[in-house]
Design a protein around this motif. Structure first.
Motif, PDB file in Angstrom:
ATOM      1  N   PHE A  22      95.711  50.055  36.177  1.00 51.54           N
ATOM      2  CA  PHE A  22      94.981  50.975  37.055  1.00 51.54           C
ATOM      3  C   PHE A  22      95.937  51.816  37.908  1.00 51.54           C
ATOM      4  N   HIS A  29      95.110  54.590  34.475  1.00 49.62           N
ATOM      5  CA  HIS A  29      93.773  54.999  34.887  1.00 49.62           C
ATOM      6  C   HIS A  29      93.700  56.358  35.572  1.00 49.62           C
ATOM      7  N   ARG A  40      86.757  52.143  38.546  1.00 47.13           N
ATOM      8  CA  ARG A  40      87.647  51.035  38.853  1.00 47.13           C
ATOM      9  C   ARG A  40      87.039  50.043  39.836  1.00 47.13           C
TER      10      ARG A  40
END
Length: 560
Positions: A180, A184, A192
């Motif tokens: 992440f 991401h 998320r």
């Protein structure tokens, strides 16, 4: 007369008779993957006795050994590797001629990784004399070492019940946090906060998390770890494929998102050349359509995923020269303001600004139609396409300050600008061999001149490719090549092919070298990238183009 109370002695054992000696089993810190799955006692170093007996592949993840001795041994091994590289580097400079040392200095000055330097030294190619060193001025490497982000995970999530591969909560938390952090923000198709909330709950009935999605994210995240987790990456990937087969056509939001990560893992590193990636892409497009059809009005989190997958599809389409299979959503992208105005590896600053900018950029590129992705077609300059060209020409000037190209402290801003210059390279490519009358439509000076002059359009292609090289070099110098998102690979490959035919020019040559080094660094994580290096080398041979001496080591094994 013998004493009746005396004992008769036991006869002496002959030397030719060997008594069985029971060997004590060596205490093993961690078992191999096969023994763990079968719950057998492992003998340790691969191949272990059980795997030999059963004729199974024996893989051992040494990082799973959390004992103090195991951790200390790994640290010692890393220090010994660094010491060995330093000694070999000194010997190389002491004993080699200038024709070998000068290209190596060029690689070092371009912030080549230790793995790249070691690779060059091991190959020791016979290179021609290079007249002078490349002068490369780069910003100082960021004080926050990218590798340190894995030592303090931002999110604390459990391994069970989401994966059966490992039960190490700390490692899973580090991998999820790493994904992440580095993937991401620019490949934004998962909410998320909802995902982390449901993963922390540990409930298999959660709506925004599933074992399939977790395992494929963990597999992709292993590529961004400073440790060698290649075996673990394969095991997570295999588990995700097994879970996907168990879905048996059932479609949910986590399944569509998992297919997106799975497709990204295949297509971003083996673009257009792997049947498996083509099959997964088809599954993704079908599953997304079915998910959207099941919603009368897609909620925000579904619309978010839809836009993220469209963005991923368009980036892939630019390289394979095929029209995107996934169209832009009918609903506008989610609009939010950034919470912070600085970035570090533990922050999500500018994620929403990035997402909105990418969505608008890709929707505009899509409006140019099929000609952008299949340049042999003639571009019909309708009013809609002229509007798109005008927007692209003015895009840089309309960006918010936080997404300015000079904001090099945010690595994903670099990826955003790489994407833009790849689109512009394709736009200029439309007019390389034909001139078009732009009429009286308001266009930026660069776009208007490219429409009128094929030579100017060709210069635009090269300029965009050099910008991608510059942005890639900044990313490598500040954040390291091992933290570069896989979505950057299409941008780098496209720029390489654009620069190949003009590498006699010093500026283009330097940009080409920098991009080859970046591609070589990425191939350490995804060896399939070597296929593009082989294609590039073959094209150079066909056109009788001499590749720069500094790139020699990265092409030596490109056919392997």
């Amino acid at each position: 007369m013998p004493n009746p109370k005396s004992r008769r002695l036991v006869p002496v054992v002959s030397d030719t008779i060997s008594l069985p000696v029971q060997k004590r089993r060596k205490n093993v810190g961690t078992a191999c993957s096969s023994c763990k799955a079968r719950k057998l006692k492992c003998t340790g170093a691969p191949p272990c006795a059980n795997c030999l007996k059963s004729r199974l592949e024996c893989t051992l993840d040494e990082t799973a050994d959390k004992r103090r001795r195991g951790v200390l041994k790994r640290k010692i091994d890393k220090l010994e590797d660094k010491e060995d590289l330093l000694v070999r580097l000194l010997e190389f400079f002491r004993e080699s001629s200038n024709r070998s040392t000068i290209p190596l200095l060029n690689l070092i000055r371009s912030h080549a990784s230790p793995a790249e330097i070691r690779f060059y030294i091991e190959q020791q190619p016979n290179l021609p004399q290079t007249p002078e060193l490349l002068e490369v001025e780069l910003p100082q490497r960021h004080i926050l070492d990218a590798r340190k982000s894995s030592d303090a995970p931002r999110f604390s999530v459990p391994a069970r019940p989401w994966t059966s591969i490992i039960d190490d909560d700390d490692l899973v938390s580090r991998l999820i946090s790493s994904w992440f952090t580095w993937v991401h923000p620019i490949c934004n198709f998962i909410d998320r906060d909802l995902f982390i909330r449901d993963m922390q709950s540990g409930s298999l009935s959660a709506s925004y998390c599933s074992p399939l999605l977790v395992n494929i994210i963990l597999s992709d995240a292993c590529a961004y770890s400073s440790d060698n987790l290649s075996d673990l990456r394969t095991n997570f990937y295999t588990e995700a494929k097994r879970l996907l087969d168990k879905e048996e056509g059932r479609i949910s939001l986590p399944t569509v998102q998992a297919l997106s990560v799975l497709w990204m893992c295949n297509s971003a590193t083996n673009i257009g050349r792997d049947r498996q990636a083509w099959i997964i892409g088809g599954q993704l497009a079908y599953s997304l359509r079915e998910l959207l059809a099941s919603c009368n009005s897609p909620p925000d989190y579904v619309n978010h995923t839809n836009w993220g997958i469209f963005n991923l599809s368009l980036a892939h389409a630019l390289l394979v020269r095929k029209f995107p299979a996934i169209p832009p959503p009918s609903q506008p992208p989610p609009s939010n303001q950034c919470k912070n105005h600085t970035w570090c590896s533990q922050s999500d600053a500018h994620t929403f600004c990035l997402f909105n900018a990418v969505c608008e950029l890709n929707r505009t590129a899509y409006n140019l139609g099929q000609a952008l992705f299949t340049p042999l077609l003639h571009l019909d300059l309708s009013s809609k396409k002229l509007d798109a060209l005008q927007y692209l020409g003015e895009w840089l000037d309309q960006l918010p300050i936080c997404l300015n190209e000079r904001n090099v402290d945010i690595p994903h801003v670099l990826s955003l600008h790489m994407h833009y210059h790849t689109i512009m390279s394709a736009v200029y490519g439309l007019f390389r061999f034909q001139s078009v009358d732009p009429s009286t439509h308001p266009l930026s000076p660069n776009i208007r001149e490219a429409l009128r002059s094929p030579a100017y359009a060709f210069d635009g292609c090269l300029s965009s490719a050099c910008k991608v090289a510059q942005l890639t070099l900044v990313h490598r110098s500040r954040w390291g090549a091992d933290r570069m998102p896989a979505i950057n690979v299409p941008y780098i490959i496209t720029a390489l092919f654009n620069l190949l035919e003009v590498i006699d020019d010093p500026i283009n040559r330097d940009a080409f070298i920098s991009l080859v080094v970046a591609t070589g660094a990425f191939s350490q994580r995804s060896p399939v990238t070597k296929g593009y290096m082989r294609t590039l080398q073959n094209m150079a041979l066909e056109r009788k183009i001499s590749l720069p001496a500094e790139t020699g080591p990265f092409f030596l094994n490109s056919d392997s």
